[in-house]
Design a protein around this motif. Structure first.
Motif, PDB file in Angstrom:
ATOM      1  N   GLU A   1       0.827  -1.208   0.000  1.00  0.00           N
ATOM      2  CA  GLU A   1       0.000   0.000   0.000  1.00  0.00           C
ATOM      3  C   GLU A   1       0.865   1.263   0.000  1.00  0.00           C
ATOM      4  N   THR A   2       1.919   1.263   0.808  1.00  0.00           N
ATOM      5  CA  THR A   2       2.811   2.424   0.894  1.00  0.00           C
ATOM      6  C   THR A   2       3.532   2.651  -0.429  1.00  0.00           C
TER       7      THR A   2
ATOM      8  N   GLN B   1       3.890   5.600  -5.675  1.00  0.00           N
ATOM      9  CA  GLN B   1       4.035   5.320  -7.106  1.00  0.00           C
ATOM     10  C   GLN B   1       5.404   4.718  -7.433  1.00  0.00           C
ATOM     11  N   VAL B   2       5.837   3.798  -6.586  1.00  0.00           N
ATOM     12  CA  VAL B   2       7.080   3.064  -6.823  1.00  0.00           C
ATOM     13  C   VAL B   2       6.718   1.774  -7.555  1.00  0.00           C
ATOM     14  N   THR B   3       7.250   1.598  -8.753  1.00  0.00           N
ATOM     15  CA  THR B   3       6.914   0.421  -9.559  1.00  0.00           C
ATOM     16  C   THR B   3       8.127  -0.440  -9.887  1.00  0.00           C
ATOM     17  N   GLN B   4       9.330   0.066  -9.612  1.00  0.00           N
ATOM     18  CA  GLN B   4      10.555  -0.688  -9.865  1.00  0.00           C
ATOM     19  C   GLN B   4      11.485  -0.544  -8.676  1.00  0.00           C
ATOM     20  N   GLY B   5      12.231  -1.583  -8.404  1.00  0.00           N
ATOM     21  CA  GLY B   5      13.218  -1.493  -7.339  1.00  0.00           C
ATOM     22  C   GLY B   5      13.316  -2.788  -6.565  1.00  0.00           C
TER      23      GLY B   5
ATOM     24  N   LEU C   1       9.743   2.889   5.468  1.00  0.00           N
ATOM     25  CA  LEU C   1       9.714   2.649   4.027  1.00  0.00           C
ATOM     26  C   LEU C   1       9.677   3.971   3.263  1.00  0.00           C
ATOM     27  N   GLN C   2       8.854   4.905   3.708  1.00  0.00           N
ATOM     28  CA  GLN C   2       8.800   6.224   3.074  1.00  0.00           C
ATOM     29  C   GLN C   2      10.154   6.922   3.141  1.00  0.00           C
ATOM     30  N   SER C   3      10.813   6.861   4.291  1.00  0.00           N
ATOM     31  CA  SER C   3      12.121   7.500   4.454  1.00  0.00           C
ATOM     32  C   SER C   3      13.151   6.907   3.504  1.00  0.00           C
TER      33      SER C   3
END
Length: 97
Positions: A50-51, A56-60, A78-80
């Motif tokens: 969800e985070t 809008q992180v789609t790769q990594g 996770l945000q940090s």
């Protein structure tokens, strides 16, 4: 957001977690190691997914070493880590709630 460099957030102390973020081409690879995975693994994965979706992180490549952290701590760490791993970001603070 596109992850462009490696970043860390958190600790490996009790009731916390360490988040490691690195760039990866293609898809999103999430590894979760937790002392409480049998009891709370689905909830941890749900908070992480969800985070990342809100950011809008789609790769990594995301590695989480959990020591029993609460949902709010998982979200904050996770945000940090993600914000440290991206360049030239304009943050939509409303989306991070």
């Amino acid at each position: 957001m596109k992850i462009t460099k490696e970043a860390l957030a958190g600790t490996i102390e009790s009731s916390d977690l360490m988040v490691k973020v690195a760039p990866a081409e293609g898809e999103l690879d999430i590894v979760i190691r937790s002392e409480v995975y049998k009891q709370f693994g689905e909830q941890i994965r749900s908070v992480v997914n969800e985070t990342l979706q809100k950011m809008q992180v789609t790769q990594g490549h995301i590695v989480i070493e959990d020591k029993g952290a609460l949902d709010c701590v998982i979200r904050a760490r996770l945000q940090s880590a993600v914000l440290r791993a991206v360049e030239n970001v304009s943050i939509s603070w409303e989306a991070l709630q």
